[in-house]
Design a protein around this motif. Structure first.
Motif, PDB file in Angstrom:
ATOM      1  N   THR A   1      -9.082   5.898   4.576  1.00 47.36           N
ATOM      2  CA  THR A   1      -7.662   5.851   4.185  1.00 47.36           C
ATOM      3  C   THR A   1      -6.832   5.248   5.315  1.00 47.36           C
TER       4      THR A   1
ATOM      5  N   CYS B   1       0.841  -1.197   0.000  1.00 51.31           N
ATOM      6  CA  CYS B   1       0.000   0.000   0.000  1.00 51.31           C
ATOM      7  C   CYS B   1       0.879   1.252   0.000  1.00 51.31           C
TER       8      CYS B   1
ATOM      9  N   GLN C   1      -2.628  -1.383  -3.114  1.00 52.75           N
ATOM     10  CA  GLN C   1      -3.563  -0.255  -3.089  1.00 52.75           C
ATOM     11  C   GLN C   1      -2.799   1.062  -2.974  1.00 52.75           C
TER      12      GLN C   1
ATOM     13  N   LEU D   1       0.643   5.631   0.262  1.00 52.70           N
ATOM     14  CA  LEU D   1      -0.120   6.876   0.414  1.00 52.70           C
ATOM     15  C   LEU D   1       0.739   8.008  -0.139  1.00 52.70           C
TER      16      LEU D   1
ATOM     17  N   GLU E   1     -13.633   9.861   4.551  1.00 53.48           N
ATOM     18  CA  GLU E   1     -12.484   9.576   3.667  1.00 53.48           C
ATOM     19  C   GLU E   1     -11.210   9.338   4.475  1.00 53.48           C
TER      20      GLU E   1
ATOM     21  N   LEU F   1      -6.611   4.689  -8.096  1.00 54.08           N
ATOM     22  CA  LEU F   1      -6.513   5.121  -6.698  1.00 54.08           C
ATOM     23  C   LEU F   1      -7.664   4.521  -5.902  1.00 54.08           C
ATOM     24  N   THR F   2      -7.324   3.886  -4.787  1.00 54.57           N
ATOM     25  CA  THR F   2      -8.376   3.374  -3.902  1.00 54.57           C
ATOM     26  C   THR F   2      -9.070   4.544  -3.219  1.00 54.57           C
ATOM     27  N   GLU F   3      -8.287   5.535  -2.819  1.00 56.40           N
ATOM     28  CA  GLU F   3      -8.846   6.755  -2.230  1.00 56.40           C
ATOM     29  C   GLU F   3      -8.158   7.954  -2.876  1.00 56.40           C
TER      30      GLU F   3
ATOM     31  N   ALA G   1      -3.432   5.347  -2.283  1.00 52.63           N
ATOM     32  CA  ALA G   1      -4.294   6.484  -1.962  1.00 52.63           C
ATOM     33  C   ALA G   1      -3.488   7.748  -2.190  1.00 52.63           C
TER      34      ALA G   1
END
Ligand code: SF4
Length: 571
Positions: free
Chosen positions: A347, A256, A284, A258, A343, A299-301, A286
């Motif tokens: 996340t 993952c 994933q 971010l 959100e 983008l997952t988020e 974000a």
């Protein structure tokens, strides 16, 4: 006779204009669809496709559109028949005339490996050199086509000195003597702290080292390369150099990511391809950004907040992710600046639910933010409590600048200074008497370009090292013609801490000279001790690229300070 027995009509296909970089010769196309599959599978930006069927099948863009992606040039290497060729290079040289030279790209903090091909004292084309740990077999378009600037008529090929309100071409000795006299006079009259130096982050390690050695030899610590940075409050907490804790070659294995203040496609196009691969394998991603940038991976988020709310939003995510831990008062105050939302919770859950490496990447938007130190502190607190890995992406060859001491608060190899000098922002507001501008474009490269113009206007002496005539500020008094990366030996340190040294691909054009040679001779004219280097290797040997922090980061992904330390630098 010379009459062909082939009586069928020959298949001829129109050659569409698909942009300034790629030339088409579509009658050659064998419909292998490698170019189409590159866009679909690797780049994630489908610009070329197959239309029609059978005899009528053609490779084309969507009606009338051009190919604009940041990695489009790779289809030139992929096309097996020369239906897609390099527009700037096509027919300008024969392949057997070309001499090949290894090089490293100075344009971003990846340090892509290049093969520069020259003929008749001109760079003809640039191809990728495969390095699985860096650029794999790909190149971004800026790495592939930037050589056109090196060949441009805008190149500065002779030293200049100001005579009245115009520049006059002079011999090197005249320009060096003028610069040395002016710097000595100002140093004696107003003290060395009236002199400051700003360097482009694309310079080489050797150039950074010599520039700071020259400035510190004069007695001034006013030297910096962080031209677009605006927040310097956590300088004393900073790592030896900004970079990634998870090596680039392992990015696609993370679970993952971010992205915070990071437009990865534009900042590091080839790392974006690895992130796309991560998504294809079930990872994933974000993003927390001030804009909903078009990415080439799903983008997952996608969290979009006002630029000023970036630290607050990151604080919300960090607190939600860490959970039952005492939250520092400063962090709580940041979080209270934005209303909590679903959100942020989603996340945070995403960061905690995955199995495997989680990386928080702070990009250039975060690095140039007014509250950059708060963003770094929040990310460090999150990493400290969760084991999440951090990546503070440096700009271009900035990692080399940090290690070589081209910052006002540290000397080479991370050694401290007694009293820090002025950073970029302070140098521009302090109205110094003399400025050295190394390889930068005054109107393009600074966060506060307007401040630079007024600072230069008030200065009594401006020395510019410039590759291009158009990048010479109107206020310059002496201008040294600087050789570009193709004409200079040097070392580049990428975001992993990987040092890559290369020789010049060709001799400098005109009277331009590599930056390390100019600085070395200027040091002699100023009668500074220690400027007796013969080669770029001699300069490089003064910088310890085997420091434990460099080796550990490269081989094991050791933590950046802040993540490991208990003293998170709140500001
Ligand atoms: S890679 Fe070349 S030959 Fe293959 S489909 Fe594309 S244009 Fe045609």
């Amino acid at each position: 006779g010379d009459v062909s027995r082939f009586s069928e009509g020959k298949r001829v296909v129109d050659d569409p204009d698909i942009g300034p970089l790629i030339e088409t010769d579509m009658t050659r196309c064998i419909h292998c669809t490698r170019c189409v599959r590159f866009g679909q599978e690797v780049a994630g930006i489908m610009e070329l496709g197959a239309i029609g069927r059978g005899e009528d099948m053609k490779i084309a863009t969507v009606i009338g559109q051009t190919v604009d992606s940041e990695v489009s040039g790779n289809v030139i290497d992929l096309c097996p028949v020369g239906a897609l060729t390099s527009k700037p290079y096509r027919f300008s040289a024969r392949a057997w005339e070309l001499a090949s030279h290894d090089a490293v790209s100075p344009h971003d903090c990846l340090g892509s490996n290049l093969n520069i091909q020259t003929a008749h004292d001109t760079v003809k084309r640039v191809l990728p050199r495969t390095n699985e740990q860096v650029n794999e077999c790909w190149l971004s378009d800026r790495d592939r086509f930037s050589y056109e600037g090196v060949n441009s008529p805008d190149r500065l090929l002779q030293p200049l000195v100001r005579v009245g309100d115009r520049f006059e071409e002079v011999a090197w000795e005249v320009a060096l003597q003028r610069a040395a006299s002016a710097l000595s006079d100002i140093g004696k009259a107003e003290g060395p702290s009236a002199i400051g130096a700003l360097a482009s982050p694309t310079a080489t390690l050797e150039e950074f080292f010599l520039l700071q050695q020259l400035m510190r030899g004069l007695g001034s610590d006013n030297v910096d390369h962080r031209l677009r940075q605006r927040d310097f409050r956590d300088d004393s907490f900073a790592a030896l150099f900004p970079g990634t804790e998870l090596p680039v070659e392992r990015i696609q294995d993370a679970a993952c990511i971010l992205l915070v203040g990071c437009h990865l496609r534009k900042e590091l196009p080839l790392v974006a391809l690895r992130v796309r691969e991560l998504c294809r394998m079930g990872g994933q991603v974000a993003a927390l950004n001030p804009m909903d940038y078009e990415q080439n991976f799903p983008l997952t988020e996608a969290l979009v907040v006002a630029p000023s709310a970036l630290p607050a939003a990151l604080a919300r995510i960090a607190i939600a992710r860490v959970g039952q831990v005492e939250v520092p008062e400063e962090l709580r105050q940041w979080a209270e600046l934005i209303a909590d939302s679903e959100e942020f919770a989603r996340t945070a859950k995403m960061l905690s639910d995955v199995e495997g490496e989680v990386v928080v990447v702070l990009g250039q938007i975060a690095a140039q933010h007014r509250e950059a130190s708060a963003l770094r502190a929040i990310a460090s607190w999150l990493a400290q409590h969760t084991g999440i890995r951090l990546a503070f992406l440096p700009e271009a060859n900035s990692a080399a600048a940090w290690i070589a001491g081209c910052v006002p608060h540290r000397r080479a190899n991370g050694d401290g200074v007694q009293e820090p000098g002025l950073n970029v922002s302070q140098m521009l507001t302090a109205r110094l008497s003399a400025y050295l501008l190394f390889g930068l474009e005054p109107t393009m490269d600074l966060a506060a370009a307007g401040n630079l113009v007024s600072a230069l206007s008030d200065a009594s002496f401006v020395l510019s090292f410039s590759t291009f005539r158009s990048a010479v500020p109107a206020q310059a008094d002496v201008v040294f013609p600087l050789a570009p990366f193709t004409e200079s030996a040097g070392t580049y340190v990428n975001c992993d801490g990987r040092a890559q040294s290369v020789e010049a691909a060709m001799d400098p054009r005109g009277m331009a000279r590599p930056g390390w040679k100019i600085l070395r001779v200027l040091g002699n004219y100023l009668a500074l001790p220690g400027f007796d280097y013969i080669t770029a290797d001699d300069v490089r040997s003064r910088v310890n690229l085997s420091l434990p922090e460099v080796v550990c980061r490269l081989e094991e992904g050791c933590p950046l300070p802040g993540a490991a330390s208990k003293s998170v630098p709140w500001s």
